[in-house]
Design a protein around this motif. Sequence first.
Motif, PDB file in Angstrom:
ATOM      1  N   MET A 192       0.823  -1.166  -0.119  1.00 19.25           N
ATOM      2  CA  MET A 192      -0.015  -0.142   0.045  1.00 19.25           C
ATOM      3  C   MET A 192       0.931   1.348   0.141  1.00 19.25           C
ATOM      4  N   ALA A 193       1.097   1.860  -1.053  1.00 19.01           N
ATOM      5  CA  ALA A 193       2.078   2.670  -1.389  1.00 19.01           C
ATOM      6  C   ALA A 193       2.142   3.542  -2.533  1.00 19.01           C
ATOM      7  N   ILE A 194       3.006   4.767  -2.469  1.00 20.65           N
ATOM      8  CA  ILE A 194       3.128   5.554  -3.771  1.00 20.65           C
ATOM      9  C   ILE A 194       4.476   4.709  -4.473  1.00 20.65           C
ATOM     10  N   ILE A 195       4.143   4.358  -5.663  1.00 19.22           N
ATOM     11  CA  ILE A 195       5.080   3.435  -6.179  1.00 19.22           C
ATOM     12  C   ILE A 195       6.256   4.193  -7.421  1.00 19.22           C
ATOM     13  N   GLY A 196       5.796   5.408  -7.871  1.00 16.25           N
ATOM     14  CA  GLY A 196       6.548   6.365  -8.549  1.00 16.25           C
ATOM     15  C   GLY A 196       5.708   7.426  -9.037  1.00 16.25           C
ATOM     16  N   ILE A 197       6.367   7.924 -10.385  1.00 20.27           N
ATOM     17  CA  ILE A 197       5.674   9.053 -11.197  1.00 20.27           C
ATOM     18  C   ILE A 197       4.762   8.339 -12.360  1.00 20.27           C
ATOM     19  N   ARG A 198       3.590   8.846 -12.135  1.00 21.15           N
ATOM     20  CA  ARG A 198       2.770   8.456 -13.310  1.00 21.15           C
ATOM     21  C   ARG A 198       2.633   9.266 -14.573  1.00 21.15           C
ATOM     22  N   ARG A 199       2.676  10.687 -14.061  1.00 14.18           N
ATOM     23  CA  ARG A 199       2.566  11.803 -15.051  1.00 14.18           C
ATOM     24  C   ARG A 199       3.253  12.791 -14.715  1.00 14.18           C
ATOM     25  N   VAL A 221      -0.318   5.474  -7.323  1.00 14.69           N
ATOM     26  CA  VAL A 221      -0.492   4.717  -5.837  1.00 14.69           C
ATOM     27  C   VAL A 221      -1.034   3.449  -6.308  1.00 14.69           C
ATOM     28  N   ASP A 222      -0.374   2.305  -5.544  1.00 13.02           N
ATOM     29  CA  ASP A 222      -0.420   0.966  -6.240  1.00 13.02           C
ATOM     30  C   ASP A 222      -1.831   0.348  -5.920  1.00 13.02           C
ATOM     31  N   THR A 223      -2.651   0.800  -5.029  1.00  9.64           N
ATOM     32  CA  THR A 223      -4.087   0.207  -4.742  1.00  9.64           C
ATOM     33  C   THR A 223      -5.067   1.285  -4.313  1.00  9.64           C
ATOM     34  N   GLN A 224      -6.244   0.755  -4.781  1.00  7.53           N
ATOM     35  CA  GLN A 224      -7.412   1.896  -4.176  1.00  7.53           C
ATOM     36  C   GLN A 224      -7.340   1.872  -2.613  1.00  7.53           C
ATOM     37  N   ARG A 225      -6.991   0.929  -2.105  1.00 11.39           N
ATOM     38  CA  ARG A 225      -6.918   1.021  -0.688  1.00 11.39           C
ATOM     39  C   ARG A 225      -6.176   2.032   0.131  1.00 11.39           C
ATOM     40  N   ALA A 226      -4.627   1.965  -0.912  1.00 13.02           N
ATOM     41  CA  ALA A 226      -3.828   2.882  -0.231  1.00 13.02           C
ATOM     42  C   ALA A 226      -4.280   4.306  -0.668  1.00 13.02           C
ATOM     43  N   MET A 227      -4.834   4.309  -1.738  1.00 12.26           N
ATOM     44  CA  MET A 227      -5.480   5.726  -2.275  1.00 12.26           C
ATOM     45  C   MET A 227      -6.373   6.159  -1.220  1.00 12.26           C
ATOM     46  N   ASP A 228      -7.306   5.433  -0.726  1.00  9.01           N
ATOM     47  CA  ASP A 228      -8.288   6.040   0.383  1.00  9.01           C
ATOM     48  C   ASP A 228      -7.641   6.388   1.464  1.00  9.01           C
ATOM     49  N   ALA A 282       1.251  22.126  -6.359  1.00  4.75           N
ATOM     50  CA  ALA A 282       0.505  21.451  -7.017  1.00  4.75           C
ATOM     51  C   ALA A 282       0.812  20.170  -7.177  1.00  4.75           C
ATOM     52  N   ILE A 283       0.125  18.800  -6.607  1.00  2.37           N
ATOM     53  CA  ILE A 283       0.178  17.511  -6.613  1.00  2.37           C
ATOM     54  C   ILE A 283      -1.051  16.799  -6.985  1.00  2.37           C
ATOM     55  N   ALA A 284      -0.827  15.651  -7.442  1.00  4.51           N
ATOM     56  CA  ALA A 284      -1.784  14.834  -7.754  1.00  4.51           C
ATOM     57  C   ALA A 284      -1.738  13.362  -7.432  1.00  4.51           C
ATOM     58  N   LEU A 285      -2.467  12.455  -7.319  1.00  5.45           N
ATOM     59  CA  LEU A 285      -2.518  10.817  -6.957  1.00  5.45           C
ATOM     60  C   LEU A 285      -3.375  10.389  -7.992  1.00  5.45           C
ATOM     61  N   GLN A 286      -2.861   9.103  -8.448  1.00  2.48           N
ATOM     62  CA  GLN A 286      -3.818   8.313  -9.197  1.00  2.48           C
ATOM     63  C   GLN A 286      -3.453   6.877  -8.963  1.00  2.48           C
ATOM     64  N   VAL A 287      -4.337   5.931  -8.821  1.00  6.32           N
ATOM     65  CA  VAL A 287      -4.227   4.615  -8.718  1.00  6.32           C
ATOM     66  C   VAL A 287      -3.845   3.943 -10.121  1.00  6.32           C
ATOM     67  N   TRP A 288      -2.333   3.417 -10.305  1.00  2.00           N
ATOM     68  CA  TRP A 288      -2.129   3.263 -11.474  1.00  2.00           C
ATOM     69  C   TRP A 288      -0.903   2.207 -11.442  1.00  2.00           C
ATOM     70  N   ALA A 324       9.784   7.657  -2.575  1.00  2.00           N
ATOM     71  CA  ALA A 324       8.384   7.089  -2.464  1.00  2.00           C
ATOM     72  C   ALA A 324       8.457   5.894  -1.742  1.00  2.00           C
ATOM     73  N   ASP A 325       7.345   5.624  -0.828  1.00  2.00           N
ATOM     74  CA  ASP A 325       7.563   4.401   0.100  1.00  2.00           C
ATOM     75  C   ASP A 325       7.358   3.163  -0.777  1.00  2.00           C
ATOM     76  N   GLY A 326       6.796   2.981  -1.784  1.00  2.00           N
ATOM     77  CA  GLY A 326       6.587   1.660  -2.465  1.00  2.00           C
ATOM     78  C   GLY A 326       7.591   1.617  -3.732  1.00  2.00           C
ATOM     79  N   CYS A 327       8.747   2.397  -3.686  1.00  2.00           N
ATOM     80  CA  CYS A 327       9.726   1.963  -4.734  1.00  2.00           C
ATOM     81  C   CYS A 327      11.229   1.796  -4.389  1.00  2.00           C
ATOM     82  N   TYR A 328      11.952   1.255  -5.094  1.00  2.00           N
ATOM     83  CA  TYR A 328      13.343   1.115  -4.656  1.00  2.00           C
ATOM     84  C   TYR A 328      14.550   2.170  -5.264  1.00  2.00           C
ATOM     85  N   GLU A 329      13.889   3.025  -5.796  1.00  2.00           N
ATOM     86  CA  GLU A 329      14.774   3.955  -6.477  1.00  2.00           C
ATOM     87  C   GLU A 329      15.296   5.091  -5.360  1.00  2.00           C
ATOM     88  N   HIS A 330      16.805   5.153  -5.476  1.00  2.00           N
ATOM     89  CA  HIS A 330      17.258   6.036  -4.259  1.00  2.00           C
ATOM     90  C   HIS A 330      16.307   7.447  -4.007  1.00  2.00           C
TER      91      HIS A 330
END
Length: 340
Positions: free
Chosen positions: A1-8, A76-83, A112-118, A192-198
């Motif tokens: 349940m996490a942010i996994i990177g950049i979507r856009r 965001v990896d899941t709707q649960r994480a998004m919620d 300005a920031i945004a989140l999307q399940v993706w 971001a908490d769901g990725c392995y990038e430095h």
Amino acid sequence: MAIIGIRRLTWAVEDVAACVRFFSDFGLSLIAEKADEALFEAADGSENLILKFGHSRLPAKTAQTSKGVHECVWAVDTQRAMDKLLADLAPDHDLVTDDEGIVHFTTAFGQAIALQVWQPRPVFGAPSPFNTVGKIGRLNQPRKWIDRAVPKRIHHCVWTFPDVQEAVDYYRDRLNFRITDMQKGFGVYMRADGCYEHHSIFLANAHAPMPGFNGTLKFHHANWEVEDIDELMVAKNYLDRRGYTYGDWNWGFGRHRLTSAAFFYVPCPGGGDVEYGADTDCVDDSWKPRIWDGAFGTAIYMTNLPDFMKGEPNWDVVYARPDQLHYHPAEPAPLAEAAE
Ligand SMILES: [Fe+2]
């Protein structure tokens, strides 16, 4: 349940046609183009949305005024994480959901920031193995030949912030980012908490004495990951052959010491720079953040040393204690001078 990177990345630009030419040559895939907007994809499906200033899809509330990336949509990896994220943000943010399911908001410091399940499309690297003394990685096998780069994904994005600590607190406490390293006087790297990038973002000090820094919230650069140094240099030569030049702030090809990443920056008609990157450190929650001398962390080598890197390397880096996980201002004098 996490942010996994950049979507856009959503860009505010003056000249859409110039950006279409540029990002096509950069190696992204053009998906759609109109007079006042264009959409590009990297190999994993992460997007570059180019919008002309005044476009209705640009964030209405932002402290940014100059061209560049005005909004990052985090995946965001899941709707649960998004919620869960939205439940925390809702009490003190104006959350606006668009018809793509992207939730937009603006921080108290005007970003300005945004989140999307993706989820990104899977992308696999297969770099040529290395030969070195005493170790044969390729036997009877040449290196791969490619004639142009295909950026695989958006790796990280950088803005300058008037108050770095305020932004660090926000990304840590509201979006669960981790501090990975701190560069004295320059800023803080966060993952971001769901990725392995430095790092997924570098929060740069807008008051640092660097070209283009003006004390305000401002886009600095975005990084696209390519397979390895070969693909990075093929990308550069592809641009060279089309007449691109690399501006006054031109470090050339190099490797950062902090992050270990190979880099090449290109000035972007959409604002700031775009960076090809490869071979960056990967870390997880067992990583121990460090505090670096600014110049020392900048590079192990680069083809065009800027003035602030002309001195001998100042071997100043320490592991941070838990109470040192914050922005560190520049020291009055480098440690090497103080010791003399
Ligand atoms: Fe970068």
